[in-house]
Write a protein that holds these residues in place. Structure first.
Motif, short mmCIF file in Angstrom:
data_model
loop_
_atom_site.label_atom_id
_atom_site.label_comp_id
_atom_site.label_asym_id
_atom_site.label_seq_id
_atom_site.Cartn_x
_atom_site.Cartn_y
_atom_site.Cartn_z
N PRO A 9 0.81 -1.23 0.00
CA PRO A 9 0.00 0.00 0.00
C PRO A 9 0.84 1.27 0.00
O PRO A 9 0.52 2.24 -0.71
CB PRO A 9 -0.82 -0.14 1.29
CG PRO A 9 -0.92 -1.61 1.52
CD PRO A 9 0.42 -2.13 1.10
N GLN A 10 1.92 1.27 0.76
CA GLN A 10 2.79 2.46 0.80
C GLN A 10 3.52 2.65 -0.53
O GLN A 10 3.70 3.80 -0.99
CB GLN A 10 3.81 2.33 1.94
CG GLN A 10 3.21 2.30 3.34
CD GLN A 10 3.02 0.89 3.87
OE1 GLN A 10 2.36 0.07 3.23
NE2 GLN A 10 3.59 0.60 5.04
N GLY A 15 4.17 5.59 -5.73
CA GLY A 15 4.17 5.63 -7.19
C GLY A 15 3.01 6.43 -7.76
O GLY A 15 3.20 7.29 -8.64
N ASN A 16 1.80 6.21 -7.24
CA ASN A 16 0.64 6.94 -7.74
C ASN A 16 0.74 8.42 -7.38
O ASN A 16 0.24 9.29 -8.12
CB ASN A 16 -0.65 6.34 -7.17
CG ASN A 16 -0.87 4.92 -7.65
OD1 ASN A 16 -0.37 4.51 -8.69
ND2 ASN A 16 -1.64 4.15 -6.88
N GLY A 78 5.25 -5.42 -2.37
CA GLY A 78 5.64 -4.81 -1.11
C GLY A 78 6.66 -5.57 -0.31
O GLY A 78 6.70 -5.47 0.92
N TYR A 79 7.52 -6.32 -1.00
CA TYR A 79 8.57 -7.08 -0.31
C TYR A 79 9.92 -6.85 -0.98
O TYR A 79 9.98 -6.63 -2.21
CB TYR A 79 8.27 -8.57 -0.31
CG TYR A 79 7.07 -8.98 0.50
CD1 TYR A 79 7.12 -8.98 1.90
CD2 TYR A 79 5.89 -9.36 -0.12
CE1 TYR A 79 6.02 -9.36 2.65
CE2 TYR A 79 4.77 -9.73 0.62
CZ TYR A 79 4.84 -9.73 2.00
OH TYR A 79 3.75 -10.09 2.75
N LYS A 80 10.96 -6.94 -0.21
CA LYS A 80 12.31 -6.82 -0.77
C LYS A 80 12.57 -8.02 -1.69
O LYS A 80 12.09 -9.12 -1.45
CB LYS A 80 13.33 -6.79 0.37
CG LYS A 80 14.75 -6.46 -0.07
CD LYS A 80 15.67 -6.34 1.15
CE LYS A 80 17.08 -5.93 0.73
NZ LYS A 80 17.98 -5.78 1.90
N TYR A 138 10.43 -1.95 0.73
CA TYR A 138 10.45 -2.53 2.06
C TYR A 138 10.83 -1.43 3.06
O TYR A 138 11.31 -0.36 2.67
CB TYR A 138 11.48 -3.66 2.13
CG TYR A 138 12.89 -3.22 1.85
CD1 TYR A 138 13.76 -2.92 2.90
CD2 TYR A 138 13.36 -3.06 0.54
CE1 TYR A 138 15.06 -2.49 2.66
CE2 TYR A 138 14.64 -2.62 0.28
CZ TYR A 138 15.49 -2.34 1.34
OH TYR A 138 16.77 -1.90 1.10
N GLU A 139 10.61 -1.71 4.31
CA GLU A 139 11.05 -0.80 5.36
C GLU A 139 12.41 -1.25 5.88
O GLU A 139 12.59 -2.42 6.21
CB GLU A 139 10.03 -0.76 6.51
CG GLU A 139 8.78 0.02 6.17
CD GLU A 139 7.88 0.19 7.39
OE1 GLU A 139 8.15 -0.46 8.42
OE2 GLU A 139 6.90 0.95 7.29
#
Length: 469
Positions: A9-10, A15-16, A78-80, A138-139
């Protein structure tokens, strides 16, 4: 240790958000760009392997200063390490080793998923160039959002394989003031010779696999269609679905209404489309009439194939299978490789290998090319093949003749005149077997020509007093 939560989501918001600041008209997953793109995504197999359901996370339709349109398809993860899965040559993987679609990889990696969507547009729309973008992130240990972007160009020029367009840290290359420069970069991309050969080999293997699958499917599930009927139906379906840009719209599945009304049955609609296509290709009237009559008599006006059962005719069902299984290959310009595999496989469908009286042997594409080069064919040669089969030798010779003309003639106008003359006056093929003759006609059409002289005649009996073209 439990798997970290996805930050998709982040990443999508990031991007959007860029696209919004660039004032670009983008559509999200459920949004619609236009009916043509929507229908293509619906027709194509989904990322999970089912029918339809392809919904890119974000999509745009951009136009450069030459007024050419470029669909842009974006997939977020949403993953590395989920940006792209590549093969040893750096090409995103979409197939397993057995040539089945690798839906697990397509579904798991952002770039691979975006290219999957792009192939749908190449196969089912008039767009010839698609931009596929994957973005993941990723964070980090400090809780900061990190992101990666993969930008790939998908077109017939690279055999519908994703070709990396460069390294980018945001989407600003899509901004109106930057887009022309980006398109210019795309147009300058070229596969290395090694990568081109590997890509062609992979596509050839896919074509053979698809053709075997198609023949087995029709044989097993479509009763009443013999060997000859299958070949005629594949040829008719391809011609009807080819189209001519700006002149003849390709016949689509939705055009076949399964009507029982005289003159508007599926076979009638297909015949009219083929007639229009051949006329625009300037196929000589006698040859065009022979093709139309052959398709009509052999198959397309048959009442059984035009009879709706459970709301669908057998003709529409088989037409759909043909364009689903083969459409990508003849729409991305893979002409020589596609036709060579197509004809060798369909020749096997006809069962001539068991018929000693016919003694049919089609020349493999690489052998035809070698023979034409050994004969030192050039732009002024005249090439006659009195047992032309599927016209492999004529196609190989035509390619060499046109290449020679392009190297020697510097005036575009004179070059065009010479190419027309080569096709109309410098090639002659004779083939006695009607089914093989139809393959030869289709071969030349797929190579972009409809005027070459291929005759359904007996070279041993029909020309005792000489012949004229």
């Amino acid at each position: 240790m439990s798997k970290k939560q996805s930050v998709e989501p982040q990443i999508a918001d990031l991007g959007n958000g860029w696209l919004k600041t660039y004032h670009l008209d983008y559509k999200l997953e459920q949004g619609s760009l236009n009916d043509e793109i929507d229908n293509a995504l619906s027709e194509y197999a989904s990322k999970s392997g089912g029918k339809g359901g392809n919904r890119p996370d974000c999509k745009l339709l951009l136009q450069d200063s030459n007024l050419d349109y470029y669909p842009v398809l974006i997939e977020y993860k949403g993953y590395k390490d989920k940006l792209a899965k590549l093969n040893a040559n750096g090409i995103p993987i979409l197939k397993k080793s057995n040539n089945d679609d690798d839906y697990k990889t397509i579904n798991s990696y952002a770039v691979n998923g975006a290219i999957h969507y792009a192939k749908a547009l190449l196969q089912y729309t008039s767009y010839e160039h698609v931009i596929a973008i994957g973005m993941t992130g990723y964070e980090d240990e400090g809780g900061m959002l990190q992101h990666e972007i993969g930008v790939y160009y998908v077109s017939g020029k690279n055999f519908a394989f994703g070709q990396k367009a460069g390294d980018y840290t945001d989407f600003s290359f899509l901004k109106k003031e930057n887009f022309d420069a980006f398109v210019e970069k795309l147009q300058s991309l070229n596969l290395t010779q090694e990568a081109r050969l590997l890509a062609k080999e992979e596509r050839e293997t896919e074509i053979t696999s698809r053709l075997v699958k198609l023949n087995n499917d029709i044989y097993k599930n479509e009763h009443g269609l013999g060997e000859s009927a299958r070949v005629y139906l594949v040829a008719a379906s391809i011609i009807a679905n080819l189209g001519i840009k700006g002149k003849v719209r390709p016949l689509e599945k939705s055009d076949l209404k399964c009507s029982t009304e005289k003159g508007n049955r599926d076979g009638d609609i297909m015949l009219r489309k083929i007639d229009t296509f051949l006329s625009e290709k300037n196929v000589p009237e006698d040859k065009k009439n022979l093709i139309i009559e052959s398709f009509s008599e052999k198959l397309l006006t048959n009442s059984n194939i035009n009879k709706p059962i459970n709301g669908e005719t057998q003709l529409k069902r088989v037409f759909s299978k043909v364009i689903d299984d083969l459409g990508l290959y003849y729409k991305i310009g893979l002409t020589t490789d596609f036709t060579g595999k197509l004809f060798n496989e369909m020749y096997n469908w006809l069962g001539f290998t068991q018929d000693k009286l016919n003694d049919v042997v089609l020349t493999p594409t690489y052998v035809a090319d070698l023979l034409a080069r050994l004969a030192r064919v050039n732009m002024d040669s005249y090439v006659w093949d009195f047992a032309t089969g599927s016209a492999g030798l004529l196609v190989a010779s035509m390619n060499i003749m046109m290449d020679d003309a392009k190297n020697k003639i510097k005036s575009p106008e004179e070059l065009q005149k010479k190419i027309i003359h080569i096709k109309a006056n410098q090639l002659l093929g004779l083939e006695i077997l009607p089914e093989i003759y139809m393959l030869a006609i289709l071969n030349m059409i797929l190579m972009g020509d409809g005027s070459s002289n291929i005759l359904n005649r007996d070279s041993l009996k029909d020309f005792e007093d000489g012949f004229t073209i």
